[in-house]
Design a protein around this motif. Structure first.
Motif, mmCIF file in Angstrom:
data_model
loop_
_atom_site.group_PDB
_atom_site.id
_atom_site.type_symbol
_atom_site.label_atom_id
_atom_site.label_comp_id
_atom_site.label_asym_id
_atom_site.label_seq_id
_atom_site.Cartn_x
_atom_site.Cartn_y
_atom_site.Cartn_z
ATOM 1 N N LEU A 166 48.846 50.233 59.896
ATOM 2 C CA LEU A 166 47.805 50.211 58.876
ATOM 3 C C LEU A 166 48.187 49.421 57.636
ATOM 4 O O LEU A 166 47.344 48.818 56.994
ATOM 5 N N LEU A 167 49.455 49.446 57.292
ATOM 6 C CA LEU A 167 49.844 48.911 55.994
ATOM 7 C C LEU A 167 50.259 47.444 56.023
ATOM 8 O O LEU A 167 50.505 46.874 54.991
ATOM 9 N N MET A 168 50.337 46.853 57.173
ATOM 10 C CA MET A 168 50.753 45.449 57.227
ATOM 11 C C MET A 168 49.609 44.561 57.699
ATOM 12 O O MET A 168 48.871 44.039 56.907
ATOM 13 N N SER A 169 49.479 44.409 58.989
ATOM 14 C CA SER A 169 48.520 43.436 59.508
ATOM 15 C C SER A 169 47.081 43.928 59.492
ATOM 16 O O SER A 169 46.168 43.128 59.685
ATOM 17 N N ASN A 170 46.850 45.216 59.266
ATOM 18 C CA ASN A 170 45.483 45.732 59.313
ATOM 19 C C ASN A 170 44.940 46.187 57.967
ATOM 20 O O ASN A 170 43.897 46.825 57.920
ATOM 21 N N ASP A 171 45.622 45.885 56.890
ATOM 22 C CA ASP A 171 45.149 46.269 55.558
ATOM 23 C C ASP A 171 44.128 45.226 55.100
ATOM 24 O O ASP A 171 44.492 44.127 54.698
ATOM 25 N N PRO A 172 42.830 45.550 55.177
ATOM 26 C CA PRO A 172 41.817 44.538 54.850
ATOM 27 C C PRO A 172 41.873 44.076 53.404
ATOM 28 O O PRO A 172 41.529 42.922 53.108
ATOM 29 N N TYR A 173 42.308 44.943 52.505
ATOM 30 C CA TYR A 173 42.353 44.580 51.090
ATOM 31 C C TYR A 173 43.503 43.623 50.795
ATOM 32 O O TYR A 173 43.352 42.693 50.003
ATOM 33 N N LEU A 174 44.644 43.826 51.446
ATOM 34 C CA LEU A 174 45.769 42.910 51.262
ATOM 35 C C LEU A 174 45.475 41.562 51.921
ATOM 36 O O LEU A 174 45.784 40.511 51.357
ATOM 37 N N LEU A 175 44.859 41.584 53.095
ATOM 38 C CA LEU A 175 44.486 40.333 53.756
ATOM 39 C C LEU A 175 43.528 39.522 52.883
ATOM 40 O O LEU A 175 43.676 38.304 52.740
ATOM 41 N N GLN A 176 42.561 40.210 52.292
ATOM 42 C CA GLN A 176 41.596 39.542 51.421
ATOM 43 C C GLN A 176 42.286 38.979 50.183
ATOM 44 O O GLN A 176 42.029 37.846 49.768
ATOM 45 N N TYR A 177 43.179 39.769 49.588
ATOM 46 C CA TYR A 177 43.901 39.323 48.403
ATOM 47 C C TYR A 177 44.768 38.098 48.725
ATOM 48 O O TYR A 177 44.768 37.116 47.981
ATOM 49 N N ASN A 178 45.497 38.164 49.836
ATOM 50 C CA ASN A 178 46.359 37.036 50.210
ATOM 51 C C ASN A 178 45.544 35.766 50.442
ATOM 52 O O ASN A 178 45.981 34.671 50.089
ATOM 53 N N ALA A 179 44.365 35.906 51.023
ATOM 54 C CA ALA A 179 43.492 34.749 51.218
ATOM 55 C C ALA A 179 43.021 34.188 49.873
ATOM 56 O O ALA A 179 42.942 32.968 49.689
ATOM 57 N N THR A 180 42.728 35.069 48.935
ATOM 58 C CA THR A 180 42.303 34.635 47.600
ATOM 59 C C THR A 180 43.428 33.881 46.900
ATOM 60 O O THR A 180 43.208 32.815 46.318
ATOM 61 N N VAL A 181 44.648 34.414 46.981
ATOM 62 C CA VAL A 181 45.792 33.747 46.351
ATOM 63 C C VAL A 181 46.051 32.403 47.021
ATOM 64 O O VAL A 181 46.324 31.407 46.344
ATOM 65 N N ALA A 182 45.941 32.357 48.348
ATOM 66 C CA ALA A 182 46.167 31.099 49.062
ATOM 67 C C ALA A 182 45.144 30.036 48.654
ATOM 68 O O ALA A 182 45.474 28.854 48.561
ATOM 69 N N SER A 183 43.921 30.463 48.379
ATOM 70 C CA SER A 183 42.872 29.510 48.027
ATOM 71 C C SER A 183 42.834 29.143 46.552
ATOM 72 O O SER A 183 42.519 28.010 46.197
ATOM 73 N N PHE A 184 43.138 30.104 45.684
ATOM 74 C CA PHE A 184 42.904 29.891 44.248
ATOM 75 C C PHE A 184 44.127 30.075 43.357
ATOM 76 O O PHE A 184 44.053 29.811 42.167
ATOM 77 N N GLY A 185 45.230 30.573 43.912
ATOM 78 C CA GLY A 185 46.400 30.842 43.085
ATOM 79 C C GLY A 185 47.575 29.985 43.496
ATOM 80 O O GLY A 185 47.454 29.050 44.282
#
Length: 114
Positions: free
Chosen positions: A84-103
């Motif tokens: 649950l806490l690594m590959s299936n955490d939808p909030y962390l996946l979303q955050y990492n995608a945001t950082v990859a795109s905008f940070g």
């Protein structure tokens, strides 16, 4: 940096967050603000990143409140190695995608040539 994210923004209508106290949300909100700022999110996307990362932190707290289950069996169906806490955490996946795109990510180094 003038970002206005409050408890209602974080909780939204997501059921698992409704049981958290304002104090608990504010503690994670403060950490998430530092993380999102450190990851170089621009002002236009900073509020979204703060909400995403705060939800990630609360999601971890929510998942751990169940004791960190590693395996389960119900009616002959078994599952193990819950992740649950690594590959299936939808909030962390979303955050990492945001950082990859905008940070720029707080863990990135610099590269240069001479």
């Amino acid at each position: 940096m003038a970002v206005d994210v409050d408890i209602a923004d974080v909780k939204g209508s997501v059921g698992i967050f409704q049981g958290f106290t304002d104090k608990e949300v504010n503690q994670q909100l403060a950490l998430a603000t530092k993380q999102a700022t450190s990851d170089g999110l621009t002002d236009e996307i900073l509020a979204a990143g703060i909400i995403q990362y705060t939800r990630h932190l609360l999601y971890v707290d929510w998942a751990m409140s169940y004791g960190g289950v590693q395996s389960a069996s119900t009616l002959g169906n078994s599952q193990s190695n819950f992740n649950l806490l690594m590959s299936n955490d939808p909030y962390l996946l979303q955050y990492n995608a945001t950082v990859a795109s905008f940070g720029n990510g707080g863990n990135m180094g610099a590269v240069w040539t001479e």
